[in-house]
Design a protein around this motif. Sequence first.
Motif, mmCIF file in Angstrom:
data_model
loop_
_atom_site.group_PDB
_atom_site.id
_atom_site.type_symbol
_atom_site.label_atom_id
_atom_site.label_comp_id
_atom_site.label_asym_id
_atom_site.label_seq_id
_atom_site.Cartn_x
_atom_site.Cartn_y
_atom_site.Cartn_z
ATOM 1 N N GLN A 8 -5.762 -22.764 -23.759
ATOM 2 C CA GLN A 8 -6.115 -23.515 -24.957
ATOM 3 C C GLN A 8 -5.727 -24.985 -24.833
ATOM 4 O O GLN A 8 -4.857 -25.356 -24.034
ATOM 5 C CB GLN A 8 -5.463 -22.878 -26.180
ATOM 6 N N LEU A 9 -6.391 -25.810 -25.629
ATOM 7 C CA LEU A 9 -6.190 -27.251 -25.659
ATOM 8 C C LEU A 9 -4.702 -27.578 -25.655
ATOM 9 O O LEU A 9 -3.937 -27.023 -26.443
ATOM 10 C CB LEU A 9 -6.861 -27.832 -26.906
ATOM 11 N N GLY A 10 -4.297 -28.440 -24.758
ATOM 12 C CA GLY A 10 -2.910 -28.816 -24.598
ATOM 13 C C GLY A 10 -2.280 -28.223 -23.354
ATOM 14 O O GLY A 10 -1.272 -28.734 -22.861
ATOM 15 N N HIS A 11 -2.882 -27.162 -22.812
ATOM 16 C CA HIS A 11 -2.349 -26.573 -21.580
ATOM 17 C C HIS A 11 -2.633 -27.546 -20.431
ATOM 18 O O HIS A 11 -3.772 -27.992 -20.240
ATOM 19 C CB HIS A 11 -2.996 -25.216 -21.307
ATOM 20 N N PRO A 12 -1.625 -27.886 -19.629
ATOM 21 C CA PRO A 12 -1.816 -28.902 -18.576
ATOM 22 C C PRO A 12 -2.848 -28.533 -17.513
ATOM 23 O O PRO A 12 -3.460 -29.425 -16.919
ATOM 24 C CB PRO A 12 -0.418 -29.062 -17.968
ATOM 25 N N THR A 13 -3.076 -27.259 -17.266
ATOM 26 C CA THR A 13 -4.056 -26.871 -16.242
ATOM 27 C C THR A 13 -5.456 -27.339 -16.614
ATOM 28 O O THR A 13 -6.271 -27.634 -15.728
ATOM 29 C CB THR A 13 -4.023 -25.346 -16.018
ATOM 30 N N PRO A 56 -10.970 -23.216 -14.221
ATOM 31 C CA PRO A 56 -9.712 -23.739 -14.765
ATOM 32 C C PRO A 56 -9.380 -23.206 -16.163
ATOM 33 O O PRO A 56 -8.213 -23.153 -16.539
ATOM 34 C CB PRO A 56 -9.933 -25.256 -14.786
ATOM 35 N N GLN A 57 -10.387 -22.789 -16.905
ATOM 36 C CA GLN A 57 -10.131 -22.274 -18.251
ATOM 37 C C GLN A 57 -9.357 -20.959 -18.243
ATOM 38 O O GLN A 57 -8.776 -20.583 -19.252
ATOM 39 C CB GLN A 57 -11.435 -22.095 -19.018
ATOM 40 N N ILE A 58 -9.371 -20.269 -17.103
ATOM 41 C CA ILE A 58 -8.561 -19.050 -16.999
ATOM 42 C C ILE A 58 -7.400 -19.265 -16.024
ATOM 43 O O ILE A 58 -6.827 -18.311 -15.505
ATOM 44 C CB ILE A 58 -9.400 -17.802 -16.639
ATOM 45 N N GLY A 59 -7.089 -20.530 -15.790
ATOM 46 C CA GLY A 59 -5.910 -20.867 -14.992
ATOM 47 C C GLY A 59 -6.126 -20.892 -13.495
ATOM 48 O O GLY A 59 -5.163 -20.962 -12.734
ATOM 49 N N GLU A 60 -7.369 -20.861 -13.042
ATOM 50 C CA GLU A 60 -7.691 -20.868 -11.611
ATOM 51 C C GLU A 60 -8.268 -22.223 -11.233
ATOM 52 O O GLU A 60 -9.353 -22.584 -11.689
ATOM 53 C CB GLU A 60 -8.704 -19.769 -11.284
ATOM 54 N N LEU A 61 -7.554 -22.976 -10.421
ATOM 55 C CA LEU A 61 -8.010 -24.317 -10.057
ATOM 56 C C LEU A 61 -8.939 -24.295 -8.844
ATOM 57 O O LEU A 61 -8.652 -24.861 -7.793
ATOM 58 C CB LEU A 61 -6.808 -25.235 -9.829
ATOM 59 N N HIS A 62 -10.063 -23.615 -9.024
ATOM 60 C CA HIS A 62 -11.129 -23.547 -8.022
ATOM 61 C C HIS A 62 -12.400 -24.105 -8.655
ATOM 62 O O HIS A 62 -12.636 -23.934 -9.852
ATOM 63 C CB HIS A 62 -11.381 -22.101 -7.583
ATOM 64 N N ALA A 95 -18.720 -27.805 -28.169
ATOM 65 C CA ALA A 95 -17.506 -27.057 -28.491
ATOM 66 C C ALA A 95 -17.022 -26.457 -27.186
ATOM 67 O O ALA A 95 -17.675 -26.589 -26.153
ATOM 68 C CB ALA A 95 -17.783 -25.979 -29.513
ATOM 69 N N CYS A 96 -15.905 -25.776 -27.242
ATOM 70 C CA CYS A 96 -15.324 -25.229 -26.022
ATOM 71 C C CYS A 96 -14.522 -23.988 -26.364
ATOM 72 O O CYS A 96 -13.854 -23.945 -27.405
ATOM 73 C CB CYS A 96 -14.421 -26.295 -25.390
ATOM 74 N N LEU A 97 -14.574 -23.006 -25.491
ATOM 75 C CA LEU A 97 -13.773 -21.803 -25.703
ATOM 76 C C LEU A 97 -12.280 -22.118 -25.670
ATOM 77 O O LEU A 97 -11.477 -21.346 -26.183
ATOM 78 C CB LEU A 97 -14.111 -20.743 -24.653
ATOM 79 N N SER A 98 -11.902 -23.240 -25.106
ATOM 80 C CA SER A 98 -10.499 -23.633 -25.065
ATOM 81 C C SER A 98 -10.035 -24.315 -26.349
ATOM 82 O O SER A 98 -8.858 -24.615 -26.496
ATOM 83 C CB SER A 98 -10.232 -24.550 -23.867
ATOM 84 N N PHE A 99 -10.969 -24.587 -27.251
ATOM 85 C CA PHE A 99 -10.611 -25.089 -28.600
ATOM 86 C C PHE A 99 -11.789 -24.833 -29.529
ATOM 87 O O PHE A 99 -12.425 -25.735 -30.055
ATOM 88 C CB PHE A 99 -10.185 -26.560 -28.604
ATOM 89 N N LEU A 100 -12.037 -23.555 -29.757
ATOM 90 C CA LEU A 100 -13.218 -23.120 -30.501
ATOM 91 C C LEU A 100 -13.154 -23.432 -31.991
ATOM 92 O O LEU A 100 -14.115 -23.244 -32.703
ATOM 93 C CB LEU A 100 -13.442 -21.619 -30.272
ATOM 94 N N SER A 101 -12.042 -23.926 -32.462
ATOM 95 C CA SER A 101 -11.923 -24.218 -33.891
ATOM 96 C C SER A 101 -12.491 -25.584 -34.252
ATOM 97 O O SER A 101 -12.632 -25.891 -35.436
ATOM 98 C CB SER A 101 -10.468 -24.128 -34.335
ATOM 99 N N ILE A 102 -12.817 -26.413 -33.232
ATOM 100 C CA ILE A 102 -13.353 -27.742 -33.524
ATOM 101 C C ILE A 102 -14.626 -28.020 -32.737
ATOM 102 O O ILE A 102 -14.810 -27.551 -31.615
ATOM 103 C CB ILE A 102 -12.311 -28.862 -33.263
ATOM 104 N N PHE A 103 -15.512 -28.775 -33.367
ATOM 105 C CA PHE A 103 -16.785 -29.181 -32.778
ATOM 106 C C PHE A 103 -16.885 -30.690 -32.902
ATOM 107 O O PHE A 103 -16.296 -31.294 -33.803
ATOM 108 C CB PHE A 103 -17.950 -28.531 -33.529
ATOM 109 N N ASP A 146 -13.100 -31.244 -13.281
ATOM 110 C CA ASP A 146 -12.472 -32.542 -13.049
ATOM 111 C C ASP A 146 -11.399 -32.867 -14.087
ATOM 112 O O ASP A 146 -10.952 -34.018 -14.181
ATOM 113 C CB ASP A 146 -13.548 -33.635 -13.026
ATOM 114 N N GLY A 147 -11.023 -31.864 -14.891
ATOM 115 C CA GLY A 147 -9.979 -32.074 -15.891
ATOM 116 C C GLY A 147 -10.429 -32.878 -17.097
ATOM 117 O O GLY A 147 -9.609 -33.436 -17.829
ATOM 118 N N ILE A 148 -11.738 -32.927 -17.302
ATOM 119 C CA ILE A 148 -12.307 -33.673 -18.436
ATOM 120 C C ILE A 148 -12.746 -32.670 -19.494
ATOM 121 O O ILE A 148 -13.441 -31.697 -19.183
ATOM 122 C CB ILE A 148 -13.505 -34.532 -17.976
#
Length: 179
Positions: A8-13, A56-62, A95-103, A146-148
């Motif tokens: 979720q939003l705020g996680h450094p990965t 990266p959304q599931i913690g895999e940096l590939h 929107a994003c599954l990593s912060f689905l509460s905001i658009f 790319d971490g964006i």
Amino acid sequence: MPIREILQLGHPTLRAVALPVPDPTTPAIAALVDDLTDTVGHWRETTGYGRAIAAPQIGELHRVVLLRLPGKPVWPLINPSIVAHSPEKMVVWDACLSFLSIFMQVERYEWITVRYQDLLGQWHETHAGAEDDLAELLQHEIDHLDGILSIDRMVDVKSLCSREEFERQHRAGSPYAQK
């Protein structure tokens, strides 16, 4: 394969740059694609959202992206990169599954050409435009590599709205209206 937790939003990965996949044919990459497929499918079934996901959304940096568009086969893209794009841009809801509460509204290219590998290691190019809102979706997912995040591309903070308000006012005319 298991349904994985989405960071979720705020996680450094989510802000890290993913590494290229040296060999897309490995069992580890196939397992990652299975996990991405199951995870985005679960989110689509339980929330009504989720057309794609990036590793990266599931913690895999590939550098792996998976598209799961309604009525289409699952489409993994390994080492995707945008090799061409339109001069014109468009403003779309995102929107994003990593912060689905905001658009929010973001700016994206109207069309792009993406070069990627499949699970057999073969290289392909695809042209993505407005059909299936593929251009904006691929740009969103490749940004993840790319971490964006889409909030980085917000055109105006005044476009920011809650999921509930988005559904009331804008969902019917958006790609999220498709089931």
